[in-house]
Design a protein around this motif. Structure first.
Motif, PDB file in Angstrom:
ATOM      1  N   GLN A 165     -11.533  -6.789  28.290  1.00 34.05           N
ATOM      2  CA  GLN A 165     -11.616  -7.605  29.499  1.00 34.05           C
ATOM      3  C   GLN A 165     -12.285  -6.877  30.659  1.00 34.05           C
ATOM      4  O   GLN A 165     -12.119  -7.260  31.813  1.00 34.05           O
ATOM      5  N   GLY A 166     -13.005  -5.778  30.358  1.00 32.31           N
ATOM      6  CA  GLY A 166     -13.808  -5.157  31.415  1.00 32.31           C
ATOM      7  C   GLY A 166     -13.393  -3.758  31.851  1.00 32.31           C
ATOM      8  O   GLY A 166     -13.965  -3.194  32.763  1.00 32.31           O
ATOM      9  N   ARG A 167     -12.370  -3.188  31.238  1.00 35.90           N
ATOM     10  CA  ARG A 167     -11.925  -1.804  31.547  1.00 35.90           C
ATOM     11  C   ARG A 167     -11.376  -1.688  32.980  1.00 35.90           C
ATOM     12  O   ARG A 167     -11.295  -2.672  33.690  1.00 35.90           O
ATOM     13  N   ASN A 168     -11.008  -0.447  33.369  1.00 37.26           N
ATOM     14  CA  ASN A 168     -10.429  -0.198  34.698  1.00 37.26           C
ATOM     15  C   ASN A 168      -9.302  -1.188  35.019  1.00 37.26           C
ATOM     16  O   ASN A 168      -9.229  -1.749  36.111  1.00 37.26           O
ATOM     17  N   GLN A 169      -8.430  -1.410  34.067  1.00 34.60           N
ATOM     18  CA  GLN A 169      -7.319  -2.333  34.293  1.00 34.60           C
ATOM     19  C   GLN A 169      -6.180  -2.040  33.305  1.00 34.60           C
ATOM     20  O   GLN A 169      -6.366  -1.301  32.341  1.00 34.60           O
ATOM     21  N   ALA A 170      -5.051  -2.651  33.584  1.00 36.68           N
ATOM     22  CA  ALA A 170      -3.902  -2.485  32.688  1.00 36.68           C
ATOM     23  C   ALA A 170      -3.477  -3.835  32.119  1.00 36.68           C
ATOM     24  O   ALA A 170      -3.492  -4.843  32.827  1.00 36.68           O
ATOM     25  N   ASN A 171      -3.143  -3.829  30.851  1.00 35.69           N
ATOM     26  CA  ASN A 171      -2.557  -5.016  30.228  1.00 35.69           C
ATOM     27  C   ASN A 171      -1.256  -4.612  29.554  1.00 35.69           C
ATOM     28  O   ASN A 171      -1.063  -3.436  29.214  1.00 35.69           O
TER      29      ASN A 171
ATOM     30  N   GLU B 234       7.969  -3.151  37.150  1.00 36.07           N
ATOM     31  CA  GLU B 234       7.990  -1.747  37.540  1.00 36.07           C
ATOM     32  C   GLU B 234       6.920  -0.962  36.789  1.00 36.07           C
ATOM     33  O   GLU B 234       6.244  -0.097  37.353  1.00 36.07           O
ATOM     34  N   MET B 235       6.758  -1.309  35.523  1.00 33.25           N
ATOM     35  CA  MET B 235       5.760  -0.627  34.721  1.00 33.25           C
ATOM     36  C   MET B 235       4.353  -0.959  35.239  1.00 33.25           C
ATOM     37  O   MET B 235       3.471  -0.118  35.270  1.00 33.25           O
ATOM     38  N   GLN B 236       4.183  -2.188  35.671  1.00 30.17           N
ATOM     39  CA  GLN B 236       2.904  -2.648  36.208  1.00 30.17           C
ATOM     40  C   GLN B 236       2.546  -1.862  37.475  1.00 30.17           C
ATOM     41  O   GLN B 236       1.413  -1.450  37.665  1.00 30.17           O
ATOM     42  N   ARG B 237       3.555  -1.685  38.324  1.00 26.98           N
ATOM     43  CA  ARG B 237       3.363  -0.942  39.563  1.00 26.98           C
ATOM     44  C   ARG B 237       2.934   0.491  39.240  1.00 26.98           C
ATOM     45  O   ARG B 237       2.026   1.045  39.852  1.00 26.98           O
ATOM     46  N   PHE B 238       3.580   1.064  38.247  1.00 25.96           N
ATOM     47  CA  PHE B 238       3.250   2.419  37.848  1.00 25.96           C
ATOM     48  C   PHE B 238       1.816   2.494  37.301  1.00 25.96           C
ATOM     49  O   PHE B 238       1.056   3.400  37.634  1.00 25.96           O
ATOM     50  N   ALA B 239       1.444   1.499  36.490  1.00 30.84           N
ATOM     51  CA  ALA B 239       0.092   1.473  35.925  1.00 30.84           C
ATOM     52  C   ALA B 239      -0.947   1.333  37.035  1.00 30.84           C
ATOM     53  O   ALA B 239      -2.003   1.974  36.993  1.00 30.84           O
ATOM     54  N   ASP B 240      -0.646   0.520  38.052  1.00 34.62           N
ATOM     55  CA  ASP B 240      -1.567   0.376  39.186  1.00 34.62           C
ATOM     56  C   ASP B 240      -1.752   1.709  39.897  1.00 34.62           C
ATOM     57  O   ASP B 240      -2.864   2.064  40.282  1.00 34.62           O
ATOM     58  N   ASN B 241      -0.654   2.430  40.062  1.00 36.08           N
ATOM     59  CA  ASN B 241      -0.742   3.769  40.666  1.00 36.08           C
ATOM     60  C   ASN B 241      -1.677   4.672  39.860  1.00 36.08           C
ATOM     61  O   ASN B 241      -2.473   5.420  40.422  1.00 36.08           O
ATOM     62  N   LEU B 242      -1.547   4.587  38.540  1.00 40.25           N
ATOM     63  CA  LEU B 242      -2.374   5.429  37.668  1.00 40.25           C
ATOM     64  C   LEU B 242      -3.851   5.073  37.794  1.00 40.25           C
ATOM     65  O   LEU B 242      -4.709   5.953  37.923  1.00 40.25           O
ATOM     66  N   LEU B 243      -4.142   3.774  37.750  1.00 41.18           N
ATOM     67  CA  LEU B 243      -5.532   3.320  37.868  1.00 41.18           C
ATOM     68  C   LEU B 243      -6.133   3.832  39.171  1.00 41.18           C
ATOM     69  O   LEU B 243      -7.249   4.353  39.199  1.00 41.18           O
ATOM     70  N   GLU B 244      -5.358   3.690  40.247  1.00 38.03           N
ATOM     71  CA  GLU B 244      -5.839   4.091  41.571  1.00 38.03           C
ATOM     72  C   GLU B 244      -6.010   5.613  41.667  1.00 38.03           C
ATOM     73  O   GLU B 244      -6.977   6.101  42.242  1.00 38.03           O
TER      74      GLU B 244
END
Ligand code: GH3
Ligand code: MG
Ligand code: MG
Ligand code: MG
Length: 317
Positions: free
Chosen positions: A307-313, A246-256
């Motif tokens: 690892q290249g930015r514009n991403q979530a870990n 769920e946290m990953q999904r939220f982080a993807d929303n933020l990146l986008e």
């Protein structure tokens, strides 16, 4: 002035309230202390005139209760003047101890009564103006002036409170997720477009974060998430989550959300637009401290940068 007159003797109450109305005040009468407390809660009068001896509940007791009602309302204070037949010294002391502000014989002359009301109202007005100013200052102290987001200081207070609430609850919300969000190559953004443009960019990123948080709260019907400007070009979001997914999904929303601002950024060569890197970590307040979770989120952010930015870990669950 809205006056609550507390007096058990109907004839005295009628006479007093006639005199007060003549002086231009709005009067509500309570016939004993218990009624006075109820009326006080409903009416929020500007001033209370309180008899001492009454059936059911006397004036001292009523005053003590009114003061404890006020104690739950920040900065509230209503002047209470005791009215009495005698001028016994012990009554005066007890009246002040109970939380009264002044003391008048029932036989008080009209000009003196009017003058006392005026003096008390003046203090009450000043006090309420101070309360408004204080509330504004409090609000200002919690905010970051550039983005209008909560500041780090306030975030720390809120996170501690959230953590404590969950730690001590019988059934906590499970886990709290922390996301650290950092704008990529922002120093280069300033160098290229200027500090002013940098400020505007931060405002846009802050808005994108706020909108994403609100949207996520809405669709997952969760509340109590919290976002703040953590400092410089860094933001943090604390959000109740049930899983890392769920946290990953939220982080993807933020990146986008940040990418879709499409703010040109030549100093961010892989992408050409402003992007953010995210580090996330979630933990159960019953099992770990907020500081531990923030540390792990920060370590995960570092990996996103590497690892290249514009991403979530994400840190270890
Ligand atoms: P990285 O991708 O590794 O995060 O690189 P970076 O350049 O974003 O990181 P760095 O920490 O080197 O630089 C952060 C920059 O953010 C430096 C500072 O001038 C800028 N900054 C911090 N606060 C503000 C602000 O309020 N307004 C503007 N315009 N710039 C700010
Ligand atoms: Mg009486
Ligand atoms: Mg940074
Ligand atoms: Mg940065």
């Amino acid at each position: 002035v809205n006056i609550l007159l507390v007096e058990d003797m109907r004839s005295v109450a009628a006479l007093m309230s006639f005199r007060l109305s003549e002086l231009g005040h709005d009067v509500t009468v309570a016939q004993n202390g218990a009624e006075a407390v109820e009326h006080f809660k409903e009416l929020a009068p500007d001033l209370v005139l309180m008899d001492i001896e009454m059936p059911v509940m006397n004036g001292f007791e009523a005053t003590t209760r009114i003061r404890s009602v006020e104690a739950c309302r920040k900065w509230a204070w209503t002047p209470i003047i005791f009215l009495t037949a005698s001028e016994a010294q012990t009554d005066l002391v007890t009246a002040i101890e109970a939380g009264g502000d002044d003391f008048l014989p029932k036989s008080v002359s009209e000009p003196v009564l009017q003058a006392k009301i005026k003096a008390m109202s003046r203090i009450a007005q000043l006090r309420s103006a101070l309360a408004v100013a204080n509330a504004k200052l409090e609000e200002l102290a919690t905010r970051d002036s550039l983005t209008g987001m909560f500041n780090r200081r306030y975030m720390n207070i809120q996170v501690d409170a959230l953590w404590e609430l969950d730690r001590t609850a019988d059934q906590g919300m499970g886990a709290l997720g922390v996301l650290m969000i950092d704008v990529d190559h922002f120093k280069l953004y300033n160098d290229t477009y200027g500090h002013q443009a940098g400020d505007e960019c931060l405002i846009c990123v802050a808005d994108a974060i706020a909108v994403t948080v609100a949207g996520f709260e809405h669709e997952s019907s969760i509340a109590r998430s919290f976002s703040a400007r953590y400092g410089g070009e860094e933001f943090a979001v604390v959000i109740p989550v049930t899983s890392q997914g769920e946290m990953q999904r939220f982080a993807d929303n933020l990146l986008e959300a940040v990418r879709s601002l499409k703010i040109p950024h030549v100093g961010n060569p892989a992408h050409g637009i402003v992007t953010v890197s995210i580090g996330g970590m979630h933990g159960n307040p019953k099992l770990c401290t907020a500081a531990q979770v923030f540390r792990q989120a920060d370590a995960a952010l570092y990996r996103s940068k590497e690892q290249g930015r514009n991403q979530a870990n994400f840190g270890p669950a």
